[in-house]
Design an enzyme around this catalytic site. Sequence first.
Site, mmCIF file in Angstrom:
data_model
loop_
_atom_site.group_PDB
_atom_site.id
_atom_site.type_symbol
_atom_site.label_atom_id
_atom_site.label_comp_id
_atom_site.label_asym_id
_atom_site.label_seq_id
_atom_site.Cartn_x
_atom_site.Cartn_y
_atom_site.Cartn_z
ATOM 1 N N LYS A 116 0.813 -1.223 0.000
ATOM 2 C CA LYS A 116 0.000 0.000 0.000
ATOM 3 C C LYS A 116 0.844 1.269 0.000
ATOM 4 C CE LYS A 116 -3.291 -2.821 -0.073
ATOM 5 N NZ LYS A 116 -3.953 -3.102 -1.341
ATOM 6 N N GLU A 200 -1.317 8.784 7.319
ATOM 7 C CA GLU A 200 -2.139 9.666 6.480
ATOM 8 C C GLU A 200 -2.958 10.585 7.361
ATOM 9 O OE1 GLU A 200 -3.257 6.671 2.736
ATOM 10 O OE2 GLU A 200 -4.771 7.195 4.215
ATOM 11 N N HIS A 235 -15.905 -2.825 7.290
ATOM 12 C CA HIS A 235 -15.173 -3.011 6.031
ATOM 13 C C HIS A 235 -15.730 -4.125 5.159
ATOM 14 C CE1 HIS A 235 -12.616 -0.151 7.892
ATOM 15 N NE2 HIS A 235 -12.298 -0.970 8.859
ATOM 16 N N ARG A 292 -8.547 -7.467 -9.146
ATOM 17 C CA ARG A 292 -9.359 -8.679 -9.332
ATOM 18 C C ARG A 292 -10.755 -8.301 -9.801
ATOM 19 N NH1 ARG A 292 -9.668 -7.388 -3.660
ATOM 20 N NH2 ARG A 292 -11.796 -6.646 -3.280
HETATM 21 C C1 MV4 Z 1 -9.004 5.969 5.910
HETATM 22 C C2 MV4 Z 1 -10.117 6.588 6.523
HETATM 23 C C3 MV4 Z 1 -9.991 7.897 6.870
HETATM 24 N N1 MV4 Z 1 -8.839 8.568 6.626
HETATM 25 N N2 MV4 Z 1 -7.890 6.676 5.687
HETATM 26 C C4 MV4 Z 1 -10.780 1.567 5.762
HETATM 27 C C5 MV4 Z 1 -10.482 0.483 4.795
HETATM 28 C C6 MV4 Z 1 -9.153 0.796 4.271
HETATM 29 N N3 MV4 Z 1 -9.039 0.391 2.902
HETATM 30 C C7 MV4 Z 1 -9.016 2.259 4.444
HETATM 31 N N4 MV4 Z 1 -10.044 2.675 5.336
HETATM 32 C C8 MV4 Z 1 -10.135 3.963 5.737
HETATM 33 N N5 MV4 Z 1 -9.026 4.709 5.524
HETATM 34 C C9 MV4 Z 1 -7.820 7.940 6.052
HETATM 35 N N6 MV4 Z 1 -6.696 8.629 5.826
HETATM 36 C C10 MV4 Z 1 -11.268 5.844 6.722
HETATM 37 C C11 MV4 Z 1 -11.287 4.515 6.336
HETATM 38 C C12 MV4 Z 1 -12.520 3.807 6.542
HETATM 39 C C13 MV4 Z 1 -13.271 3.297 5.491
HETATM 40 C C14 MV4 Z 1 -12.857 3.394 4.161
HETATM 41 C C15 MV4 Z 1 -13.607 2.867 3.146
HETATM 42 C C16 MV4 Z 1 -14.808 2.234 3.422
HETATM 43 C C17 MV4 Z 1 -15.232 2.109 4.700
HETATM 44 C C18 MV4 Z 1 -14.477 2.633 5.754
HETATM 45 C C19 MV4 Z 1 -14.937 2.495 7.056
HETATM 46 C C20 MV4 Z 1 -14.189 3.018 8.089
HETATM 47 C C21 MV4 Z 1 -12.978 3.651 7.829
#
Ligand code: MV4
Length: 506
Positions: A116, A200, A235, A292
């Site tokens: 990542k 981040e 998630h 995918r």
């Molecule tokens: C984040 C975020 C807020 N700020 N990054 C959750 C899954 C992972 N792929 C990244 N995620 C997040 N990253 C920053 N800088 C909030 C989430 C996140 C989220 C992202 C996508 C879909 C659902 C989520 C649920 C909670 C938190």
Amino acid sequence: MFKRILIANRGEIAVRIIRACRDLGVQPVAVFSQADRTARHVREADLAVPIGPAPAAQSYLNSAAIIEACRGAKAEAIHPGYGFLAENPAFARAVKQAGLVFIGPSAEAIEQMGDKVRARGLMAAAGVPVVPGSPATLDDSRQALALAREVGFPVMLKAAAGGGGKGMRLIEQEAELEAAVRAVASEARSAFGDGRFYLEKYLDCPRHIEVQVLADAAGRTVHLFERECSIQRRHQKVVEETPSPFVTPAMRREMGEIAVRAARAVNYLGAGTIEFLVDARRNFYFLEMNTRIQVEHPVTEMVTGVDLVKAQIEIAAGGKLPAEAEHPVLNGWALECRIYAEDPAQGFTPAPGAIEVFRPPEGPGVRHDSGVYPGAEVPVYYDPIISKLITWGNSRAEAIGRMRRALGEFTIAGRLATNLDFHRWLMDHPRFIAGDFDTRFIAQEFKPAALARAAGGGDDEPRAAALVAAALAWQEAAAARQPATRAGGAGLSPWKMAARTRLLRR
Ligand code: MV4
């Protein structure tokens, strides 16, 4: 085109890939674990090869057994589906080294996007917006603190080898940072064997919106618009739709162009997804690329007319993008409800078991992608997905109306629980109907008591009566076929069957 393809997966996605094979005149070969001897994908393939015991680690994740099965069945290519080995660069490499075709991008592209922090760097260099934060892996908490002060609290610490919500932590203030760095690094070391981490700026109440891309070996890369995936729980996506009610036409063009740029930066081949986090002011940032086919691909198929799985296979065989993907047009609206064997009233805990009554909906604007049949078992060993219900409409309101109708027709009963009631609750929720939601929606709005209320008021009575009537009809039909042998104890009496059937609240 290939003559034979091996499908290294199970359940609804294996059945979906079998359908694409049929449409292409290709012979599908299934693989199966001990637990899946009678599974639907095994019944429907031309050939099925056993690959090991029930636990995935010994069967669907056993790359040597799968490559051996492919050789034995004389198949030329392997479709990995989603999950299991789909994003494992070592598997993609081993398939190629065995002289077979991996239906997907190169092992290098999978590897680049799987890391990542490397993906972040690559994307930033390619002009793709990333969340403000580390340009590379951080070495220690001192570096993390300097960077956190620069971007401003709150921040998120994420494992380089993580993704999909694994190995991340929210840090609200300076005092928490040092302990969080230690925790994320050690968790990442034990979970992924890789303790590297990055930081981040934290975006609050983000939406999760992703863009489908498709690329061929002739160098054509297109996007097939976005999917709104904010309705999720821990998630796990629950409902997806396209287009997103939040995305404006200008934003759609911009996100699409950027997604194509992202795919080109890793010489992408086939179908892939660029995930974005979108803030309340409609700023969007690259999050991850999924290399995918995804669970939610059907909604894109419904609004573009592109058969993504068929396109994956054609592209892997050296073919060009299908004509309908050359200049994609977005037509109407599509929604997908993931139907799981889980109990929303018990914190969505998996509730797999035998399916006794299975009557999926039909009619205008309805698509149902299933991995089961009446009498099938949802095994305890894997993701308890039963099927996906997709509806299409000219407008979002029509698609939602058809989803409501389809959920009303859907009956699943047996020794399992399902999330059908949860979907019925959601499709009636004023905020969902208004398109007013972000990734916090379920956590904010869903209380298990809502289902008890929705299912109460004597609603069980007509459903119970209908099930008993169905059991009677089934019994009579069986008796008519075999009048002498069925009179005794071989067939269950309809009353026994009704008693055994744990009625699902509708
Ligand atoms: C984040 C975020 C807020 N700020 N990054 C959750 C899954 C992972 N792929 C990244 N995620 C997040 N990253 C920053 N800088 C909030 C989430 C996140 C989220 C992202 C996508 C879909 C659902 C989520 C649920 C909670 C938190």
